[in-house]
Scaffold this motif. Structure first.
Motif, PDB file in Angstrom:
ATOM      1  N   PHE A 172     -65.710   0.771  -7.425  1.00 15.69           N
ATOM      2  CA  PHE A 172     -65.488   1.263  -6.164  1.00 15.69           C
ATOM      3  C   PHE A 172     -64.633   2.634  -6.016  1.00 15.69           C
ATOM      4  CE2 PHE A 172     -61.929  -1.465  -6.776  1.00 15.69           C
ATOM      5  CZ  PHE A 172     -60.767  -0.713  -6.436  1.00 15.69           C
ATOM      6  N   ASN A 173     -63.946   2.971  -7.042  1.00 16.65           N
ATOM      7  CA  ASN A 173     -63.073   4.180  -7.189  1.00 16.65           C
ATOM      8  C   ASN A 173     -63.705   5.217  -8.243  1.00 16.65           C
ATOM      9  OD1 ASN A 173     -62.838   2.893  -9.513  1.00 16.65           O
ATOM     10  ND2 ASN A 173     -60.542   2.731  -9.467  1.00 16.65           N
ATOM     11  N   VAL A 174     -65.017   5.216  -8.278  1.00 16.15           N
ATOM     12  CA  VAL A 174     -65.723   6.162  -9.221  1.00 16.15           C
ATOM     13  C   VAL A 174     -65.542   7.588  -8.840  1.00 16.15           C
ATOM     14  CG1 VAL A 174     -67.833   5.972  -8.240  1.00 16.15           C
ATOM     15  CG2 VAL A 174     -67.677   6.457 -10.526  1.00 16.15           C
ATOM     16  N   GLU A 175     -65.450   7.789  -7.436  1.00 16.02           N
ATOM     17  CA  GLU A 175     -65.241   9.206  -7.092  1.00 16.02           C
ATOM     18  C   GLU A 175     -64.230   9.745  -6.799  1.00 16.02           C
ATOM     19  OE1 GLU A 175     -68.061  11.089  -6.730  1.00 16.02           O
ATOM     20  OE2 GLU A 175     -69.374   9.514  -6.997  1.00 16.02           O
ATOM     21  N   TYR A 176     -62.992   8.961  -7.075  1.00 18.45           N
ATOM     22  CA  TYR A 176     -61.627   9.366  -6.895  1.00 18.45           C
ATOM     23  C   TYR A 176     -60.976   9.929  -8.069  1.00 18.45           C
ATOM     24  CZ  TYR A 176     -61.419   7.206  -2.240  1.00 18.45           C
ATOM     25  OH  TYR A 176     -61.716   6.841  -0.791  1.00 18.45           O
ATOM     26  N   GLY A 177     -60.164  10.857  -8.011  1.00 13.67           N
ATOM     27  CA  GLY A 177     -59.502  11.391  -9.313  1.00 13.67           C
ATOM     28  C   GLY A 177     -58.176  11.972  -8.550  1.00 13.67           C
ATOM     29  N   SER A 178     -57.346  12.444  -9.670  1.00 13.79           N
ATOM     30  CA  SER A 178     -55.848  12.989  -9.623  1.00 13.79           C
ATOM     31  C   SER A 178     -55.039  11.983  -8.410  1.00 13.79           C
ATOM     32  CB  SER A 178     -56.176  14.324  -8.818  1.00 13.79           C
ATOM     33  OG  SER A 178     -56.705  14.398  -7.573  1.00 13.79           O
ATOM     34  N   GLY A 179     -54.805  12.447  -7.395  1.00 15.27           N
ATOM     35  CA  GLY A 179     -53.717  11.703  -6.661  1.00 15.27           C
ATOM     36  C   GLY A 179     -54.294  10.310  -5.790  1.00 15.27           C
ATOM     37  N   GLY A 180     -55.737  10.369  -5.375  1.00  9.74           N
ATOM     38  CA  GLY A 180     -56.277   9.578  -4.678  1.00  9.74           C
ATOM     39  C   GLY A 180     -56.379   8.235  -5.767  1.00  9.74           C
ATOM     40  N   PHE A 181     -56.892   8.540  -7.297  1.00 13.36           N
ATOM     41  CA  PHE A 181     -56.886   7.522  -8.181  1.00 13.36           C
ATOM     42  C   PHE A 181     -55.694   6.932  -8.531  1.00 13.36           C
ATOM     43  CE2 PHE A 181     -56.527   6.483 -12.616  1.00 13.36           C
ATOM     44  CZ  PHE A 181     -57.645   5.353 -12.794  1.00 13.36           C
ATOM     45  N   ALA A 182     -54.439   7.691  -8.552  1.00 12.96           N
ATOM     46  CA  ALA A 182     -53.056   7.201  -8.808  1.00 12.96           C
ATOM     47  C   ALA A 182     -52.618   6.187  -7.810  1.00 12.96           C
ATOM     48  CB  ALA A 182     -52.111   8.448  -8.949  1.00 12.96           C
ATOM     49  N   LEU A 183     -53.093   6.360  -6.418  1.00 14.53           N
ATOM     50  CA  LEU A 183     -52.778   5.572  -5.478  1.00 14.53           C
ATOM     51  C   LEU A 183     -53.128   4.374  -5.477  1.00 14.53           C
ATOM     52  CD1 LEU A 183     -52.214   8.122  -2.417  1.00 14.53           C
ATOM     53  CD2 LEU A 183     -50.524   7.041  -3.764  1.00 14.53           C
ATOM     54  N   LEU A 184     -54.692   4.203  -5.916  1.00 15.90           N
ATOM     55  CA  LEU A 184     -55.237   3.155  -6.096  1.00 15.90           C
ATOM     56  C   LEU A 184     -54.888   2.281  -7.340  1.00 15.90           C
ATOM     57  CD1 LEU A 184     -58.939   4.319  -5.240  1.00 15.90           C
ATOM     58  CD2 LEU A 184     -57.314   2.657  -3.967  1.00 15.90           C
ATOM     59  N   PHE A 185     -54.397   3.014  -8.221  1.00 15.70           N
ATOM     60  CA  PHE A 185     -54.025   2.452  -9.728  1.00 15.70           C
ATOM     61  C   PHE A 185     -52.525   1.771  -9.322  1.00 15.70           C
ATOM     62  CE2 PHE A 185     -51.948   2.801 -13.771  1.00 15.70           C
ATOM     63  CZ  PHE A 185     -52.909   2.255 -14.411  1.00 15.70           C
ATOM     64  N   ILE A 186     -51.929   2.365  -8.576  1.00 12.35           N
ATOM     65  CA  ILE A 186     -50.325   1.870  -8.361  1.00 12.35           C
ATOM     66  C   ILE A 186     -50.478   0.499  -7.596  1.00 12.35           C
ATOM     67  CG2 ILE A 186     -48.173   2.265  -7.043  1.00 12.35           C
ATOM     68  CD1 ILE A 186     -48.554   5.261  -7.667  1.00 12.35           C
TER      69      ILE A 186
END
Length: 327
Positions: free
Chosen positions: A211-225
């Motif tokens: 579901f997070n394939v299109e997210y990078g940088s800050g957006g991916f970091a927030l999902l990761f956290i």
């Protein structure tokens, strides 16, 4: 002072997520017989800070066909949901005591599904939509068993307050007489947090990153956290329910670290399940086990109540006939 306590809690969660990623990479390096991160700082201790700076300072891009505003704000909502559930953690000072903490936990944990749905839908990508559909069906299936297992222990405590686990386990821990249920709980926690071997929403060989394939940088970091904060919270819940529930003992926090280690250990050891087996495990194994545990509790309570009722009735009848004979 309550806002200061909440701010300190959020900062500590962020720091613990960063060092949990370092712990995970070190454990995986050891289990794969290779070196983990050891270049940034002494023994790689500054690696989480460098990873965070790299993620948040990278250029942020947006897919052309995505729903821009929803796509942008969805990772923030996921992070807020994962931090909001940490209000159940008690403090020495300005403690928020929930008398219905179990209901609060169910309501807030169920909101995490919406962030997955919106992330997959707003990206307007086939892979992200498939990942969010898988993740939502998996989370809904395992949340039923997770709630029923937890409900059995709350019924045993005769309270919906999480602090009651501390009072109920001063003599005997719940894990001693419910070890099979603990393994069911741990498996449901793995599936609820989308961790291996149940990481079907992030199947690299099938969906690239889910579901997070299109997210990078800050957006991916927030999902990761938000994902790793949920893992630490599930470890906290497991220690609270099964390992005594003493919030402020050193052993309690060691138990949380050990369960976080188990999350990583399972990831390094077991291959990914098949999706039909995942659903079979949820509905035909864990759900009957949790229902049987609740039924066993109710049967035990009924036996105890009938025993005390008969004893009380015998005592009253004895005194009644004694008084009649005396008169």
């Amino acid at each position: 002072m309550y806002y200061i306590s909440s701010f300190v809690l959020m900062v500590m969660i962020m720091v613990s997520v960063g060092f949990f990623t370092l712990l995970e990479r070190k454990i995986m390096g050891f289990m794969h017989i290779r070196k983990g991160p050891n270049k940034v700082g002494y023994l790689g201790l500054l690696q989480p800070f460098s990873d965070g700076m790299k993620l948040f300072l990278k250029e942020h891009f947006f897919p052309k066909n995505s729903n821009f505003f929803i796509y942008y704000i969805c990772p923030v909502l996921g992070l807020v949901q994962s931090l909001f559930i940490w209000l159940l953690f008690p403090f020495y000072f300005n403690c928020v005591n929930f008398d219905y903490g179990f209901l609060f936990f169910l309501c807030v944990s169920s909101l995490g599904i919406y962030s997955l749905i919106i992330c997959g839908w707003s990206s307007n990508s086939i892979y992200s939509v498939l990942g969010c559909l898988r993740s939502v069906s998996q989370a809904i299936s395992y949340e039923v068993s997770l709630s029923l297992i937890l409900l059995g222990f709350f019924l045993l405590c005769d309270s919906y307050n999480f602090i009651s686990f501390n009072f109920m386990q001063n003599i005997n821990w719940f894990i001693f007489f419910s070890l099979p249920i603990f393994f069911c709980w741990f498996s449901c926690s793995l599936a609820e947090t989308n961790r291996a071997p149940f990481d079907f929403s992030e199947g690299e060989s099938e969906l690239v990153s889910g579901f997070n394939v299109e997210y990078g940088s800050g957006g991916f970091a927030l999902l990761f956290i938000s994902e790793y904060a949920s893992i630490i919270f599930m470890s906290f819940m497991s220690c609270l329910v099964f390992f005594g529930g003493n919030f402020f003992s050193f052993f309690f926090f060691l138990s949380i670290i050990f369960l976080c280690f188990l999350f990583v250990w399972v990831r390094c050891s077991l291959p990914r399940y098949r999706y039909d087996k995942l659903m079979y495990l949820a509905w035909k194994c864990y759900l009957p086990s949790s229902l049987n545990y609740i039924f066993f509790y109710f049967i035990k309570v009924d036996i105890l109540l009938s025993f005390f009722f008969v004893k009380t009735l015998n005592i009253y009848s004895f005194f009644y006939f004694q008084s009649k004979c005396f008169l």
